[in-house]
Design an enzyme around this catalytic site. Structure first.
Site: not given
Length: 211
Positions: A8, A188-191
């Protein structure tokens, strides 16, 4: 079962240096109160990682019972496996996984026993059943049946039926004195946003880490 596609995105506001307190314990307190307000189940539940002489890491969940500028305190049986490992290597790591807030806190530091007075004060505040349980359990030792455990409970209830349950000599608290504390905010986006406090002679050095 293929779980590779389980994921997620962490939709949450970012974390900037300006938002952080210079004192990591005050920052921890702020996030802890956020977790309580948000209704996180058992916000004081933390993973405790230890490593004994063998070098094999071990981890389990314990409950944080007190924290201040001196460290983070939990209680256990002094003959347990974790106690043995901390005696062999008095260093530990803690993890608070508040995933409902897309947050986690990691703590690393040295370990020391709290005073007997501190242990006694906390033990006296426990429910009577938990006090009896501390006397009954030879924590981490093998036992042939639950019936034996329940028999020991009955015996201890009888033994202490006429008064207060005393503090066992083999039970008490440990304090993890932090040397490194990391605050992680999912993005978001694993950042993700990560900030690490490292203890120095004159205070704490704070730096942003790459996700």
């Amino acid at each position: 079962m293929d779980i590779g596609d389980m994921r997620r995105d962490f939709e949450s506001e970012g974390l900037d240096r300006e938002q952080l307190d210079d004192d990591p314990v005050k920052q921890f307190q702020q996030w802890f109160e956020d977790a309580r307000t948000a209704g996180i189940l058992e916000p004081n539940a933390m993973s405790l990682a230890t490593t004994g002489r063998s070098g094999m890491p071990d981890i389990r969940t314990v409950l944080l019972k007190y924290f201040d500028n001196h460290g983070f305190v939990f209680y256990t049986n002094y003959t347990s496996r974790k106690a043995q490992e901390m005696a062999e290597n008095p260093q530990a790591a803690l993890l608070f996984p508040w995933l409902g807030l897309n947050r986690q806190i990691r703590i690393q530091g040295s370990v020391e026993k709290v005073s007997k007075a501190e242990s006694l004060r906390y033990f006296a505040s426990r429910p009577r059943g938990s006090q009896i349980g501390a006397w009954v359990s030879e924590q981490s030792r093998a036992i042939t049946s639950r019936g034996l455990l329940e028999q020991k409970v009955a015996e201890m209830k009888q033994k202490f039926s006429s008064g207060e349950v005393p503090l066992p000599g083999f039970w008490g608290g440990y304090r993890v004195v932090p040397e490194r504390i990391e605050f992680w905010q999912g993005r978001p986006s694993r950042l993700h946003d990560r900030f690490e406090y490292v203890r120095e002679a004159d205070g704490w050095n704070i730096q942003r880490l790459q996700p």
